[in-house]
Design a protein around this motif. Structure first.
Motif, PDB file in Angstrom:
ATOM      1  N   PRO A  63      45.846  44.175  21.086  1.00 24.12           N
ATOM      2  CA  PRO A  63      46.586  44.700  22.019  1.00 24.12           C
ATOM      3  C   PRO A  63      46.441  43.727  23.445  1.00 24.12           C
ATOM      4  O   PRO A  63      46.086  42.486  23.209  1.00 24.12           O
ATOM      5  N   THR A  64      46.909  44.246  24.274  1.00 26.98           N
ATOM      6  CA  THR A  64      47.412  43.220  25.746  1.00 26.98           C
ATOM      7  C   THR A  64      46.220  42.753  26.158  1.00 26.98           C
ATOM      8  O   THR A  64      46.356  41.486  26.259  1.00 26.98           O
ATOM      9  N   LEU A  65      45.244  43.549  26.256  1.00 29.08           N
ATOM     10  CA  LEU A  65      43.982  42.839  26.856  1.00 29.08           C
ATOM     11  C   LEU A  65      43.422  41.606  26.070  1.00 29.08           C
ATOM     12  O   LEU A  65      43.104  40.697  26.643  1.00 29.08           O
ATOM     13  N   VAL A  66      43.418  41.839  24.747  1.00 26.21           N
ATOM     14  CA  VAL A  66      43.305  40.934  23.921  1.00 26.21           C
ATOM     15  C   VAL A  66      43.938  39.303  24.315  1.00 26.21           C
ATOM     16  O   VAL A  66      43.408  38.308  24.174  1.00 26.21           O
ATOM     17  N   SER A  67      45.197  39.390  24.600  1.00 29.92           N
ATOM     18  CA  SER A  67      45.997  38.442  24.748  1.00 29.92           C
ATOM     19  C   SER A  67      45.375  37.948  26.250  1.00 29.92           C
ATOM     20  O   SER A  67      45.498  36.383  26.338  1.00 29.92           O
ATOM     21  N   LEU A  68      44.892  38.463  27.118  1.00 25.79           N
ATOM     22  CA  LEU A  68      44.351  38.058  28.411  1.00 25.79           C
ATOM     23  C   LEU A  68      43.091  37.317  28.265  1.00 25.79           C
ATOM     24  O   LEU A  68      42.968  36.102  28.749  1.00 25.79           O
ATOM     25  N   VAL A  69      42.149  37.824  27.137  1.00 30.15           N
ATOM     26  CA  VAL A  69      41.102  36.943  26.871  1.00 30.15           C
ATOM     27  C   VAL A  69      41.688  35.436  26.070  1.00 30.15           C
ATOM     28  O   VAL A  69      40.876  34.567  26.645  1.00 30.15           O
ATOM     29  N   TYR A  70      42.542  35.385  25.595  1.00 35.72           N
ATOM     30  CA  TYR A  70      42.948  34.437  24.912  1.00 35.72           C
ATOM     31  C   TYR A  70      43.679  33.419  26.097  1.00 35.72           C
ATOM     32  O   TYR A  70      43.140  32.103  26.024  1.00 35.72           O
ATOM     33  N   ASP A  71      44.273  33.830  26.783  1.00 38.08           N
ATOM     34  CA  ASP A  71      45.011  33.242  27.995  1.00 38.08           C
ATOM     35  C   ASP A  71      43.792  32.489  28.679  1.00 38.08           C
ATOM     36  O   ASP A  71      43.517  31.387  29.257  1.00 38.08           O
ATOM     37  N   ALA A  72      42.528  33.477  29.242  1.00 40.44           N
ATOM     38  CA  ALA A  72      41.621  32.907  30.022  1.00 40.44           C
ATOM     39  C   ALA A  72      40.677  31.861  29.409  1.00 40.44           C
ATOM     40  O   ALA A  72      40.400  30.885  30.073  1.00 40.44           O
ATOM     41  N   THR A  73      40.492  32.017  28.180  1.00 40.57           N
ATOM     42  CA  THR A  73      39.669  31.167  27.487  1.00 40.57           C
ATOM     43  C   THR A  73      40.563  29.882  27.457  1.00 40.57           C
ATOM     44  O   THR A  73      39.792  28.488  27.491  1.00 40.57           O
ATOM     45  N   SER A  74      41.818  29.775  27.229  1.00 34.97           N
ATOM     46  CA  SER A  74      42.439  28.741  26.968  1.00 34.97           C
ATOM     47  C   SER A  74      42.548  28.064  28.394  1.00 34.97           C
ATOM     48  O   SER A  74      42.657  26.548  28.526  1.00 34.97           O
ATOM     49  N   LEU A  75      42.524  28.546  29.502  1.00 35.87           N
ATOM     50  CA  LEU A  75      42.633  28.548  30.505  1.00 35.87           C
ATOM     51  C   LEU A  75      41.398  27.423  31.165  1.00 35.87           C
ATOM     52  O   LEU A  75      41.590  26.118  31.337  1.00 35.87           O
ATOM     53  N   ALA A  76      40.166  27.956  30.860  1.00 37.59           N
ATOM     54  CA  ALA A  76      39.148  27.105  30.957  1.00 37.59           C
ATOM     55  C   ALA A  76      39.015  25.958  29.771  1.00 37.59           C
ATOM     56  O   ALA A  76      38.514  24.869  30.515  1.00 37.59           O
ATOM     57  N   LEU A  77      39.429  25.932  28.918  1.00 37.24           N
ATOM     58  CA  LEU A  77      39.430  24.918  27.906  1.00 37.24           C
ATOM     59  C   LEU A  77      40.237  23.737  28.578  1.00 37.24           C
ATOM     60  O   LEU A  77      40.210  22.860  28.410  1.00 37.24           O
ATOM     61  N   THR A  78      41.485  24.315  28.957  1.00 41.75           N
ATOM     62  CA  THR A  78      42.567  23.151  29.521  1.00 41.75           C
ATOM     63  C   THR A  78      41.830  22.579  30.822  1.00 41.75           C
ATOM     64  O   THR A  78      42.122  21.191  30.993  1.00 41.75           O
ATOM     65  N   ILE A  79      41.337  23.171  31.777  1.00 44.37           N
ATOM     66  CA  ILE A  79      40.663  22.650  32.900  1.00 44.37           C
ATOM     67  C   ILE A  79      39.378  21.899  32.799  1.00 44.37           C
ATOM     68  O   ILE A  79      38.966  21.197  33.711  1.00 44.37           O
ATOM     69  N   GLY A  80      38.585  22.321  31.749  1.00 40.66           N
ATOM     70  CA  GLY A  80      37.284  22.043  31.514  1.00 40.66           C
ATOM     71  C   GLY A  80      37.272  20.456  30.755  1.00 40.66           C
ATOM     72  O   GLY A  80      36.618  20.416  29.679  1.00 40.66           O
ATOM     73  N   LYS A  81      37.829  19.475  31.465  1.00 33.59           N
ATOM     74  CA  LYS A  81      37.833  18.309  30.967  1.00 33.59           C
ATOM     75  C   LYS A  81      36.244  17.643  31.244  1.00 33.59           C
ATOM     76  O   LYS A  81      35.746  17.721  32.059  1.00 33.59           O
ATOM     77  N   ASP A  82      35.984  17.071  29.756  1.00 38.88           N
ATOM     78  CA  ASP A  82      34.721  16.408  29.750  1.00 38.88           C
ATOM     79  C   ASP A  82      33.466  17.263  30.159  1.00 38.88           C
ATOM     80  O   ASP A  82      32.611  17.131  30.853  1.00 38.88           O
ATOM     81  N   GLY A  83      33.825  18.649  30.027  1.00 34.44           N
ATOM     82  CA  GLY A  83      32.511  19.734  30.290  1.00 34.44           C
ATOM     83  C   GLY A  83      32.710  19.866  31.892  1.00 34.44           C
ATOM     84  O   GLY A  83      31.640  20.458  32.252  1.00 34.44           O
ATOM     85  N   ASN A  84      33.662  19.517  32.561  1.00 35.34           N
ATOM     86  CA  ASN A  84      33.679  19.730  34.127  1.00 35.34           C
ATOM     87  C   ASN A  84      34.404  20.479  34.456  1.00 35.34           C
ATOM     88  O   ASN A  84      35.853  20.338  34.407  1.00 35.34           O
ATOM     89  N   ILE A  85      34.152  21.892  35.143  1.00 28.87           N
ATOM     90  CA  ILE A  85      34.915  22.973  35.739  1.00 28.87           C
ATOM     91  C   ILE A  85      35.129  22.725  37.121  1.00 28.87           C
ATOM     92  O   ILE A  85      34.025  22.946  37.735  1.00 28.87           O
ATOM     93  N   ASN A  86      36.125  22.155  37.602  1.00 27.99           N
ATOM     94  CA  ASN A  86      36.410  22.110  39.137  1.00 27.99           C
ATOM     95  C   ASN A  86      37.039  23.357  39.392  1.00 27.99           C
ATOM     96  O   ASN A  86      38.409  23.417  39.328  1.00 27.99           O
ATOM     97  N   PRO A  87      36.433  24.417  40.285  1.00 23.99           N
ATOM     98  CA  PRO A  87      37.133  25.623  40.571  1.00 23.99           C
ATOM     99  C   PRO A  87      38.581  25.131  41.416  1.00 23.99           C
ATOM    100  O   PRO A  87      39.529  25.958  41.358  1.00 23.99           O
ATOM    101  N   ALA A  88      38.711  23.920  41.917  1.00 24.31           N
ATOM    102  CA  ALA A  88      39.969  23.555  42.857  1.00 24.31           C
ATOM    103  C   ALA A  88      41.001  23.412  41.654  1.00 24.31           C
ATOM    104  O   ALA A  88      42.274  23.528  42.032  1.00 24.31           O
ATOM    105  N   HIS A  89      40.550  22.868  40.586  1.00 24.79           N
ATOM    106  CA  HIS A  89      41.642  22.588  39.471  1.00 24.79           C
ATOM    107  C   HIS A  89      42.217  23.978  38.695  1.00 24.79           C
ATOM    108  O   HIS A  89      42.989  23.605  38.161  1.00 24.79           O
ATOM    109  N   LEU A  90      41.736  25.099  39.143  1.00 19.91           N
ATOM    110  CA  LEU A  90      42.233  26.338  38.804  1.00 19.91           C
ATOM    111  C   LEU A  90      43.645  26.351  39.491  1.00 19.91           C
ATOM    112  O   LEU A  90      44.367  27.360  39.126  1.00 19.91           O
ATOM    113  N   HIS A  91      44.014  25.892  40.735  1.00 24.95           N
ATOM    114  CA  HIS A  91      44.933  26.293  41.502  1.00 24.95           C
ATOM    115  C   HIS A  91      46.000  25.491  41.251  1.00 24.95           C
ATOM    116  O   HIS A  91      46.242  24.098  41.923  1.00 24.95           O
ATOM    117  N   VAL A  92      46.874  25.626  40.391  1.00 21.92           N
ATOM    118  CA  VAL A  92      47.884  24.833  40.058  1.00 21.92           C
ATOM    119  C   VAL A  92      49.405  25.547  40.488  1.00 21.92           C
ATOM    120  O   VAL A  92      49.628  26.486  40.408  1.00 21.92           O
TER     121      VAL A  92
END
Length: 493
Positions: free
Chosen positions: A417-446
């Protein structure tokens, strides 16, 4: 722009962390600790019921670009966390209470699917059950802290997000929540759900760009409906336009016929039909050539385009004769005093009730353009309702979304369902910006955002999430997208 999808990597390693049975982390059995087929799923009926439950439980607040600035989030704590990076990315996913266990299972699968698709190493997914009490919620926060989580995905409901945000904000931990209530958005707390204001803004701009001049709204009298209405008014004001007509209805009412009758201006239009029939009949017996020309001109103003096209080949007297025959089959002589209506509904049952009443009181896709919001995506019976043929609605449907659903079904044997696709996107986003285990909140704002499986989106510093949707036209089994979700934000965003 960052694309949040990819081919499934069979050699990817999932490093999912689970707690002991007495922990606040969701305890999943060994059979669930993989991409094997789950035993639970959401049927279309379950999904519709959940969407209704979500709308009623999760309050919707009006978006304000300056709301809650830096209220809870500690940037200094976030910087300290970054300096202590150990190279391992830890993503904490806070799932709903166990009574929504079917949805929990599907959300869990989507997060693991995103990790597989990324093929990212040195990453762990931690799954937490939010619980049903404040004590359980506080224990989740303690566990998140002990696990040294880098980013939180979830919770689902606004109330839970509001309670967690101050606690994890103090340690500089960003939250991407699945709620659709922008009232809880603030620095460090992002509302990732499909918010109604964004949808209303886009569908109104689409309507205006495609010739609609007088827009009406038929909406429930609740926070959700008032938010959509105010958003539409604000958007129309940008073009020096006003709302043509507005009706708030009681969605708990057992009979909406009077409200629909008033909204469609049925009685006035019926009286106009009777008056028109009387005038045409009188002149049909007349020999006054000028009077005949005048009534024929009026007939052509009121008749549908195809009828007018046929009348152009007839003499004035034959036009009048044909019109008298046509009028005998009509309930009204003209459309309502608007050319487009935005219908806001929370369930397919309610939509079917209202659209049937619209048809009964002679409002249909032949005399107005009917628009809806994204929730129509979940209403499986729309395509089979002839009264909705030609209606348009906001959608997250797209070739990429269909590909995601296809791959999800191949992996798990269930429909996402729709909500499940949002979970996929949010997880993918975290994986994309989490370089070397480093989540910089500023990098969320592209600036140009991210391209998810269902929509293009970007996270703003105030916690709101802007989305660009597709537009879909209903036409039976041949329903199709008339506008694929844009991948660039307008200059005025």
């Amino acid at each position: 722009m960052v694309i949040l999808t990819g081919a499934l990597m069979s050699n990817a390693i999932v490093k999912t962390a689970y707690a002991q049975p007495d922990s606040t982390i969701l305890n999943l059995s060994d059979s669930q600790n993989s991409l094997s087929q789950p035993s639970l799923s959401l049927t279309p009926y379950d999904e519709q019921t959940f969407q209704e439950f979500l709308l009623k439980r999760d309050g919707v607040g009006i978006n304000n670009d300056n709301q809650n600035p830096n209220q809870n989030f500690s940037t200094s704590a976030a910087k300290k966390r970054l300096s202590q990076n150990d190279g391992e990315l830890r993503i904490g996913i806070i799932l709903p209470e166990t009574k929504l266990e079917k949805l929990v299972e599907l959300m869990h699968n989507a997060a693991q699917m995103a990790l597989f698709d990324s093929n990212k190493q040195n990453t762990k997914l931690f799954f937490y059950n939010i619980g049903e009490t404040d004590s359980q919620l506080n224990n989740v926060v303690k566990q998140v802290t002990r696990d040294n989580i880098d980013i939180i995905l979830g919770p689902l409901f606004a109330e839970s997000v509001s309670k967690i945000a101050p606690l994890v904000g103090k340690i500089g931990l960003p939250i991407i929540a699945f709620s659709n209530s922008e009232a809880i958005a603030e620095t460090g707390t992002y509302v990732f759900g499909l918010t109604p204001a964004q949808q209303a803004k886009q569908i109104i701009n689409y309507a205006l760009a495609n010739g609609s001049k007088k827009i009406a709204i038929f909406t429930p009298e609740n926070d959700y409906g008032r938010l959509v209405t105010q958003t539409v008014k604000n958007e129309l004001a940008k073009y020096n336009k006003e709302l043509a007509y507005l009706t708030y209805y009681d969605e708990d009412s057992t009979d909406l016929s009077q409200q629909v009758r008033q909204f469609t201006h049925y009685d006035y239009r019926k009286s106009q039909l009777n008056l028109h029939k009387k005038q045409v009949a009188q002149i049909s017996r007349s020999r006054d050539a000028q009077a005949m020309k005048d009534i024929v001109a009026k007939i052509k103003r009121l008749a549908p385009p195809k009828t007018v096209e046929r009348y152009e080949t007839l003499s004035d007297r034959n036009v009048i004769r044909s019109e008298l025959s046509r009028l005998d089959d009509l309930d009204t002589v003209s459309g309502p005093p608007f050319d487009a209506v935005l219908m806001v509904v929370g369930s397919s049952r309610l939509l079917q009730t209202i659209i049937s009443l619209f048809a009964f009181y002679d409002l249909n896709t032949q005399n107005v353009t009917i628009y809806g919001l994204q929730l129509w995506d979940e209403m499986r019976r729309l395509a089979s309702d002839p009264a909705l043929s030609g209606a348009l609605h906001v959608s997250i449907d797209s070739p990429r979304y269909q590909d995601f659903r296809r791959r999800y079904r191949q992996l798990f044997g269930k429909t996402a369902p729709t909500l499940v696709s949002l979970v996929y996107d949010a997880t993918s986003l975290a994986l994309t910006i989490g370089k070397d285990g480093n989540i910089n909140p500023a990098h969320l704002h592209v600036a140009n955002g991210y391209s998810g499986v269902g929509s293009h989106f970007r996270l703003l510093e105030n916690g709101t999430v802007e989305r660009l949707y597709s537009i879909k036209r209903i036409s039976g089994k041949n329903s199709k997208l008339v506008q694929i979700a844009p991948t660039k934000f307008p200059d005025d965003y």
